[in-house]
Each structure stands twice: as C-alpha cells, then as structure tokens.
Design an enzyme around this catalytic site. Structure first.
Site, short mmCIF file in Angstrom:
data_model
loop_
_atom_site.label_atom_id
_atom_site.label_comp_id
_atom_site.label_asym_id
_atom_site.label_seq_id
_atom_site.Cartn_x
_atom_site.Cartn_y
_atom_site.Cartn_z
N SER A 230 -15.20 27.97 -10.26
CA SER A 230 -16.11 27.75 -11.40
C SER A 230 -15.48 26.73 -12.34
O SER A 230 -14.26 26.61 -12.40
CB SER A 230 -16.31 29.05 -12.18
OG SER A 230 -15.12 29.38 -12.88
N ASP A 231 -16.32 26.01 -13.06
CA ASP A 231 -15.75 25.29 -14.20
C ASP A 231 -15.22 26.37 -15.15
O ASP A 231 -15.63 27.54 -15.07
CB ASP A 231 -16.78 24.39 -14.89
CG ASP A 231 -16.09 23.33 -15.76
OD1 ASP A 231 -14.89 23.49 -16.05
OD2 ASP A 231 -16.75 22.35 -16.15
N TRP A 232 -14.33 25.95 -16.00
CA TRP A 232 -13.61 26.93 -16.82
C TRP A 232 -14.56 27.65 -17.79
O TRP A 232 -15.02 27.08 -18.77
CB TRP A 232 -12.48 26.23 -17.55
CG TRP A 232 -11.17 26.28 -16.81
CD1 TRP A 232 -9.97 26.68 -17.34
CD2 TRP A 232 -10.89 25.96 -15.43
NE1 TRP A 232 -8.99 26.64 -16.36
CE2 TRP A 232 -9.52 26.20 -15.20
CE3 TRP A 232 -11.68 25.52 -14.37
CZ2 TRP A 232 -8.92 26.00 -13.95
CZ3 TRP A 232 -11.08 25.32 -13.13
CH2 TRP A 232 -9.73 25.56 -12.93
N GLY A 233 -14.89 28.87 -17.44
CA GLY A 233 -15.80 29.63 -18.29
C GLY A 233 -17.25 29.49 -17.89
O GLY A 233 -18.15 29.86 -18.64
N ALA A 234 -17.52 28.97 -16.68
CA ALA A 234 -18.91 28.74 -16.27
C ALA A 234 -19.57 29.98 -15.69
O ALA A 234 -20.76 29.95 -15.38
CB ALA A 234 -18.97 27.60 -15.26
#
Ligand code: BGC
Length: 760
Positions: A230-234
């Site tokens: 995931s993108d960071w925090g996605a």
C-alpha cells in the site's frame, strides 16, 4: 546476502502471517525470528535513496543518510534516454544495496494530467509510452543491483488535492489506454518486485481495495507475481484490501489491523487461503532480497558525475534565437536570480533526498568562464518581500546586466509552491520574477533565461527573450550541468515530455481539475496532453517532444515494414548537419485516419535517441509494438488492433514531422454475437449475416434503395439504417417476418463462429 530460505506459509501461525502482511514500523516488514525470517526495509525513492536514520516520519523532513540526488523524473523524462535512465537506476540500486535497503519506492509512472499536479516533478510524462519505457528502464536498473523497485502510484493518482479520498472517475478507454498503459508496460517488461497501490479511489473504489485493479488486471492480465504494497496509509479497510489483492500494508498499525485479519478468518469473512497466498508473496520478497550478492563499495564521485551527466541530458533548450547559446567562455556575464546561488533541485515531500554534495550554478559558471562573472540575486525567495526590497534587488540586477555581454537569469518556482500533498493554484511564475526579467531584458537584450520548476510554468516572455533553457529540477549536480550546457561543454538534447501551453485555460483538464466533493471526472477522456492540443488544433507555447540543440539534424525518408511478430519497424537515416556532436531524440507518432473508434490525431508509439558526430549519418530503427497500436474495445473488454492503413510520422517533435510513411496492418477479429439489438450496420459488417442481409435488402428494394421511393429524395438511407436495431425492422417494414430476422442472426458459416468489427 545469505542463503537461507524462508519457511512456507503453512508453517506459520495465522497471527504470524497477519503480522508479516503489515509493517513492523514505518519502513520495515515484520521479522519472524523463530522461523528465521528477517525484517526487510522498503524506503523512498524515486530519484535517489531517502533512508531515514531514526524511526522515520512521513513528510521527508526527517534526517536521512546522504545519497546521490539524481534528477527527478520530470528531468530524466526529458532525456528520453533509456540507457541513461537505466544507469541512474543502477546507481540508485547500488546505493540502496549498500544501505541494506531491500526495496526502493519508485519509480512513479503516473500521467501528468494537469500542469497543476503538485507531484508532477516525480513523474515522467503526459504520455504513457514515454512513462512506461523510462519507468521500465529505471526498474531494470534498480533491480539489476539485487534491490527491488516499487512501481507507484497504482493507479490514476494524478493529483494531490484530496489524494487520500478522491475518486478518479475515468472511462474505460482512457483508463486503459492512458492511465494504466505505462504501468502495464513496466510490469510486463521489467517485472518489478513490488507495485504500490495509490491512496485514491478509482471509479469509486479505493485502489487498495480494488480487486479488479490489483488482481484481475495486475496479476491475471499482466502476470504480476510480486508483492502489492500500500502507499503509506492508503489502507482504509485491511480485510477488504487483503481480499482484493493488497499483500502488504504500510506502515504498520501496531497490531490493530492484524487482529482484524485474524478475526475475519476466524468468523469466516476472510478466506484463510488469501492470507496464505499474500504471506507467501511477502516471504518470496524477503527471499529475493536475501539472495542479493554482497554490494560493491560505492564511489560517490562517480555517482555525482553520473548525476551531472544525467542533468546535462535533461535540460531542454526551448529557444535559441540568433545562436546566443552557447556562451563564449570569455564573455562577461551577469548571473541574475537567486536560484543560481540557492538551487532548487528536487521537489518537496517523501522523495526529498539529503544530497552527498550540491552544485551551485553560479560557482560552476565561475569555474568554466574565463571572462568576468557578476551576480545579483534579483529577487528574494522569502515568502514576504516588500515592494521596496524587490525594487532594490531589481535595480541591482539591472546594473549588473547592463554592463555585461550577456545576462543569464535564473527564474523558477519557489519551493513551497510545488510539493507532494497539494496542487498548485496556477502555472505562473511570481510577479516579482517576471518584473525582474522585463527590467533585465530592457537593459540587455542578450538575455538567457534558465528555469527551475518541477511542473510546467507559463512563459509570457517567450517572445521577448532570445534564449530559454528549461532546467526543471536537476538534482544535486544540476548547477554543473547547467554551466556545461550554457558554455556548450554539453550539447543540449533533451525534449519536452509534456506540452507547455500558451494559455493555461487551454489545458485539457482545465474544467475538470481537481474535482469536487471527492470526485474528479476525467472529462477530457483520451485527450491528455498533446493529444488534446492537437485534436483542438490549439497553438501551444512549446509542443510535446520539442527541444533544440547546438547542432542541426536532417532526417531522410522513412521506410516501414511489418515483422513476423506483428510489430512495425520504421527505419530512418538521421544526419548531424551541424558542426557539433549531439544527440537527437527521434519520435514516431501514429494515426489511423479512417479508423472507426475515436482517436487523437497523433499518438507517440516509439522513440529512440541517437548520438551523432558532426557530419555523421546513422540509420535509426524504431519498433512499434503491435499491442501499442491497440485501443481498448469496451464491447469485448479487450485490446483490439484495428485493421487499416496507419500513418506513421517520424518527427523531431509532435509538431515537427520530418517524414511520413504508411503501413497496412491486419486487424484483430472482434467476436461480437449478433442479437436483435445489433444495428443493421453491425449485421452488414458481419462476414456471414452481412452478405445475406445485403442481398435481401437489394431484393426488397428492387436493387436501388432510393429509387424504391421509401425515403424522400436526398436521404442517405444506408447511413440512417446503419444504427437501426435489426430486431425492430418489422415494425416499419410489414413484409419483414420476425422469423427471417431470427434466422439471419442465427446464420453460421458451416456452423463456424461469425466475426466482425473494426478488425476487418
Ligand atoms: C508517498 C509515496 C512514498 C511513501 C513513503 C507516501 O506519502 O505517496 O510515494 O513512497 O509516502 O514515504
């Protein structure tokens, strides 16, 4: 690095597997010590290594270990040089390996949809072939050093406004042909170890939870076999994300979402196999990282030299009236503009690198010049500047410029205007800089403008200054590279990979960016970048593909042939007709004038860079992949190559065609079942039913439709009937028996499949 292999997921407990699928901290995967599974590090990316020393933060403000800051993608893209991009990737991979980083978070291959996107500096182009080819080269380079790449941000992450919630509402054709195409190319050609899903939603579904995107398209269609991170925090809902095909959630949630995964398996809402498969993929990633050879020692000077070479090849000479450039070394030069002494060399956000060194253009000009060099800041980069201070700085610059042979004015966007996390409001350079430039040009018409900007800026002065260098953001060695180009030690060869519009209001997404209420409609459809300006026949400041050189190139007559794979090969001789060695970027655009689906007037399909000594001629071969000629056919949810005569333009820019050649391409068959809703046109196009229907019509109308008197004189009956559903004909023509229609629709060539459509 070591020869241990990880255990199969079946030997791990559910809790251990869940832990493996989420970050242990900001940058690391979880270690499972009792199973001998080490933790690995994934970190930014993309144009150098950002490895933070401490536990880390999200915004690039943490202290990271020094690394070579190569030119960001906006600049590297302009080089159009696959080999150069690969070499930069190798260097980034080598630096990552030394720092024991398993995966570098990059490259980003999102399309520059609007000039306003705050993160355009991290992306290569408005064109998917450019972004895909260069993205694949970067992945190849990084991964050749035993370090994984993370292709990002998948997908349709084309703005920063509301990036964590916005839904990119995109029709299937632009989604496939523009926004996914570059990702597909990189996945298929370079096999990245990981793909990073984006924050946003795509047509209403979070990328992190989009099974169609992460599994059907990425894995089933494109054959991706790595880890989706995931993108960071996605990740909005970890369980839904896992089921959709998101393997690794980053960063970690300190166990919260692991417990959700365990509970979901326990209550049967998540299939245990899904967890096994994802855990197996993360273990395979760990194995890949462990298999890497011991890294070679680094040579920081060599990497700085490569950064300088790359920057030099990325500076676009937009204009050079009267051959003002290159400058004579003994000319007296007034260097004006704060960016000459305080370079803007990368954008803000997670990609910010702590450079190993930093060249300043002013110093580097002084190194190469033999004449006098004066400097005046000309403007202040501070947020608040009084009018009197601005006037003072301007006057100082005018005084310096008026006594010099030439003024070199460094203009650009203040750093705070372009960053990850938000978009720009406009494309204008600050008014104080424009006023400064006007005053300097008035004092000394021999003025060269050097631009530092990560996204396109308006160039209202394009007609009034003789020479402009678009320097983008050039990385840590940009100052030296700029001096190289100014004095001709490097002959500029870069070309624009995005259009510079004449008016911002002309730009394709102008009315549909950044959307509202968490939705952005991609209303321009396929017509992104030059595709739009060409289709609307709009004047631009500088077209896609444009860039000048200190030498000149002539193109011969192109020839084209289809090779057995179905690809098209185009050959053209290019001659350096000037007196300086240089590189030329040869571009190939296609069109299909008689095509049945909507197409932009001209689309880039291939490009090549050729190095030529003065007077030298070389034959350049450009290969157009057959699949790049395909459009996405929404009727059959598939890529289809339409048959016909393609026009192939060999060009020095999208608006500078040097030779045109035509090639006949056999189309793909489109199997469309005929139904009562099929139009008469579709039935007529069918190889089996078509001839039967044609004969029946001719018989009914005595062979001449208009003469039969059914239609008023002058009506194009064929055109009218083309879109008429065949099942409803009986309502208008009493002698057409519904059974006849059914028999027609059921007709089969000796019971074989009937095929029709634009494939032809
Ligand atoms: C960015 C990514 C980056 C990640 C880790 C995110 O905010 O969108 O590009 O790799 O942070 O820093």
């Amino acid at each position: 690095m070591d020869d241990m292999t990880t255990p199969p997921p079946t030997r791990l407990s559910l809790e251990e597997k869940a832990a493996l699928l989420s970050g242990a901290d900001f940058w690391h995967t979880a270690a499972l010590e009792s199973h001998g599974v080490p933790s690995i590090m994934l970190t930014d990316g993309p144009h150098g290594l950002r490895k933070q020393r401490g536990s880390g933060d999200h915004l690039g403000i943490g202290d990271s270990v020094p690394a070579t800051c190569f030119p960001p993608a906006v600049a590297m893209g302009s080089s159009w040089d696959v080999d150069l991009v690969r070499r930069v990737g190798e260097a980034i991979g080598a630096e990552a390996a030394v720092e024991n980083v398993a995966v570098v978070l990059g490259p980003g291959v999102n399309i520059k949809r609007s000039p306003l996107c705050g993160r355009n500096f991290e992306y290569f182009s408005e064109d998917p072939v450019v972004a895909g080819v260069l993205g694949a080269a970067m992945v190849d380079g990084i991964q050749s050093r035993g370090v994984g790449a993370s292709l990002k941000h998948f997908a349709a992450n084309n703005q920063e406004t509301e990036r964590m919630r916005v839904s990119a509402d995109v029709d299937p054709r632009p989604l496939r042909e523009i926004y996914l195409r570059a990702f597909q190319r990189v996945v298929e050609d370079a096999r990245p170890w990981t793909v990073m899903c984006s924050y946003n939603r795509v047509n209403g579904v979070y990328a992190s939870e989009d099974r169609w995107l992460l599994t059907s398209v990425l894995r089933d269609e494109w054959g991706f076999d790595g880890v989706v991170v995931s993108d960071w925090g996605a990740v909005d809902d970890r369980v839904r994300a896992l089921a959709a095909g998101l393997d690794l959630e980053m960063p970690g949630s300190r166990g919260t979402t692991n417990a959700q995964v365990v509970a979901a398996v326990a209550d049967g809402s998540l299939d245990a196999d899904v967890v096994d498969v994802a855990a197996g993929r993360v273990l395979a990633l760990v194995d890949r990282a462990r298999a890497a050879a011991e890294p070679a020692p680094l040579d920081a000077d060599a990497h700085h030299a490569l950064a300088r070479e790359a920057a030099g090849r990325s500076i676009v000479l937009l204009k050079n009236e009267g051959g003002l450039l290159p400058l004579a070394r003994d000319a007296s030069i007034a260097v004006v503009g704060a960016f000459a002494a305080e370079p803007r060399y990368q954008g803000a956000g997670s990609s910010m690198i702590t450079p190993t060194r930093l060249d300043h253009a002013l110093d580097e000009i002084r190194v190469l010049a033999t004449g006098s060099v004066t400097y005046a800041a000309g403007f202040s980069t501070a947020v608040e500047v009084s009018e009197s201070e601005s006037a003072r700085l301007r006057e100082e610059a005018v005084a310096a410029a008026s006594t010099a042979d030439v003024a070199v004015v460094f203009l650009g966007l203040p750093a705070r205007l372009e960053s990850e996390g938000y978009d720009r409001d406009d494309v204008d350079l600050p008014a104080a800089q424009l006023a400064l430039l006007q005053a300097v040009v008035d004092a000394n018409p021999n003025t060269v403008v050097v631009l530092s900007n990560g996204g396109v800026v308006a160039l209202p002065f394009a007609a009034s200054v003789p020479a402009i260098l678009e320097g983008w953001l050039l990385g840590q060695a940009g100052g030296g590279a700029t001096a190289d180009v100014l004095f001709g030690a490097v002959n500029p060869s870069a070309k624009l990979t995005e259009t510079v519009p004449r008016r911002f209001a002309d730009s394709p997404a102008y009315l549909d960016f950044p959307g509202e209420f968490s939705h952005v409609r991609y209303g321009e459809g396929l017509f992104v970048g030059y595709r739009w300006y060409d289709a609307r026949d709009l004047e631009v400041a500088y077209p896609f593909g444009h860039g000048l050189s200190y030498t000149t190139f002539e193109y011969g007559m192109a020839s084209a042939s289809t090779v057995p794979t179905g690809d098209v090969e185009v050959r053209v001789a290019v001659t350096n007709t000037g007196s300086t060695a240089g590189h030329e970027v040869v571009q190939l655009y296609s069109s299909l004038p008689a095509g049945v689906v909507q197409r932009p007037p001209r689309e880039l399909k291939a490009f090549a860079t050729v190095a030529l000594e003065a007077g030298e001629t070389r034959e350049v071969t450009l290969r157009v992949r057959r699949r790049d000629l395909a459009y996405w056919d929404v009727r059959v949810d598939s890529w289809i190559v339409e048959g016909g005569t393609y026009v192939l333009d060999v060009a020095a820019s999208s608006r500078d065609v040097r030779s045109t050649v035509r090639v006949d391409v056999v189309g793909d068959p489109v199997a469309l079942p005929l139904t009562r809703s099929s139009s008469i046109g579709e039935v007529l196009a069918n190889p089996v039913a078509g001839p039967i229907l044609r004969a029946a019509i001719a018989e009914m109308m005595g062979g001449a439709p208009d003469a039969a008197g059914i239609m008023p004189e002058g009506v194009d009956l064929q055109k009218m009937l083309d879109s008429f559903p065949i099942g409803r004909v009986g309502m208008f023509a009493a002698d057409v028996d519904p059974a006849m229609v059914d028999a027609l629709l059921a007709a089969r060539p000796s019971d074989g499949a009937s095929e029709s459509g634009p494939g032809g």
